[in-house]
Design an enzyme around this catalytic site. Structure first.
Site, PDB file in Angstrom:
ATOM      1  N   HIS A 161      58.487 -18.291 -12.605  1.00  0.00           N
ATOM      2  CA  HIS A 161      59.793 -18.011 -12.019  1.00  0.00           C
ATOM      3  C   HIS A 161      60.879 -18.878 -12.665  1.00  0.00           C
ATOM      4  CE1 HIS A 161      57.375 -16.104  -8.862  1.00  0.00           C
ATOM      5  NE2 HIS A 161      58.486 -15.483  -8.496  1.00  0.00           N
ATOM      6  N   LYS A 201      63.926 -21.816  -8.408  1.00  0.00           N
ATOM      7  CA  LYS A 201      63.047 -21.476  -7.284  1.00  0.00           C
ATOM      8  C   LYS A 201      62.410 -22.750  -6.749  1.00  0.00           C
ATOM      9  CE  LYS A 201      59.332 -18.389  -5.785  1.00  0.00           C
ATOM     10  NZ  LYS A 201      60.108 -17.901  -4.631  1.00  0.00           N
TER      11      LYS A 201
END
Length: 263
Positions: free
Chosen positions: A153, A157
């Site tokens: 990600h 995040k």
């Protein structure tokens, strides 16, 4: 059909803006309010330039003013829990895309749905391809006993492993009915990721990524890789719209978009 009135919590974030843009393009949905801790003006211009909607950091005020059918939440767990409690007290249905909740918080969300007689869906992922990826991993888990999960990600995040990775692992273990083969002992602690009953989970956080996951199964002489890549936040919107549409006719708590897809 009367348009479904929607308030977006986390409206100035990237997902919040994408949700508002999508709602503006749909005749059956009507954005009526925006909430964000960073709100500094009483109105937010809609992304399509069609006007503006009430905007505030005070969620209770916005809900009282706009009387929405659904609140969509894309924030962080720390901000989401108080907002969920407020929305439930206002009898507003909820679509929650925030991740990072503890098991105790998820239990509380489920109880809030029951106590207030509303519908709440909490989904770790709204991308239809990601939901299918988890389903296929469940199928493969019945036949293959060695597996690892790699999730990648963007560097903003906060939670790791991702909510999708944790759901994937739980689904695989449920489908298999027993632990996967334990990986060989590692010489450096956690060098091979976090272990969940034989499944190693690896988290990558880097600029340039959005949301990606692969589940790799291995057996003698073969491997099977199931991978999903999200290159744009647009991929989540069909799932978000489906959740909004369904939750107004649903009472109680729903965990995961797969329940609505009947997988």
């Amino acid at each position: 059909m009367t348009p479904i009135k929607v308030v977006v919590h986390g409206a100035s974030g990237k997902m919040g803006q994408e949700v508002l843009k999508t709602l503006c393009q749909e005749n059956n949905f009507h954005p009526v309010g925006a909430v964000d801790i960073r709100a500094e003006s009483p109105a937010m211009a809609l992304p399509d330039g069609s006007g503006s909607i009430p905007y505030s950091a005070d969620l209770s005020s916005i809900l009282s003013q706009t009387k929405p059918d659904v609140m969509v939440d894309f924030t962080v767990a720390k901000a989401s829990m108080p907002a969920i409690r407020i929305a439930a007290a206002h009898k507003v249905n909820l679509v929650i895309g925030t991740t990072g909740f503890s098991p105790e918080e998820i239990s509380e969300i489920e109880q809030l749905a029951k106590t207030n007689d509303i519908g709440i869906i909490l989904a770790p992922n709204f991308a239809l391809g990601a939901i299918i990826m988890v389903h296929l991993a469940q199928v493969a888990s019945r036949f293959l006993s060695s597996a690892e999960v790699i999730e990648l990600h963007h560097d903003k995040k906060l939670d790791s492993p991702s909510g999708t990775a944790l759901v994937t692992v739980a689904s695989m273990l449920e489908a298999r009915g027993e632990a996967f083969n334990k990986p060989p002992k590692e010489n450096l602690t956690d060098a091979r990721g976090q272990e969940h009953d034989g499944i190693r989970v690896h988290s990558v956080r880097l600029p340039g990524l959005l949301a990606h996951q692969e589940v790799i199964f291995g057996a003698a002489g073969q491997t099977l890789t199931i991978r999903h890549d999200a290159f744009s936040r647009e991929c989540y919107m069909p799932g978000v719209l489906l959740a909004i549409k369904e939750i107004v006719h649903t009472k109680g708590f729903v965990f995961g978009l797969d329940k609505l897809l009947k997988l």
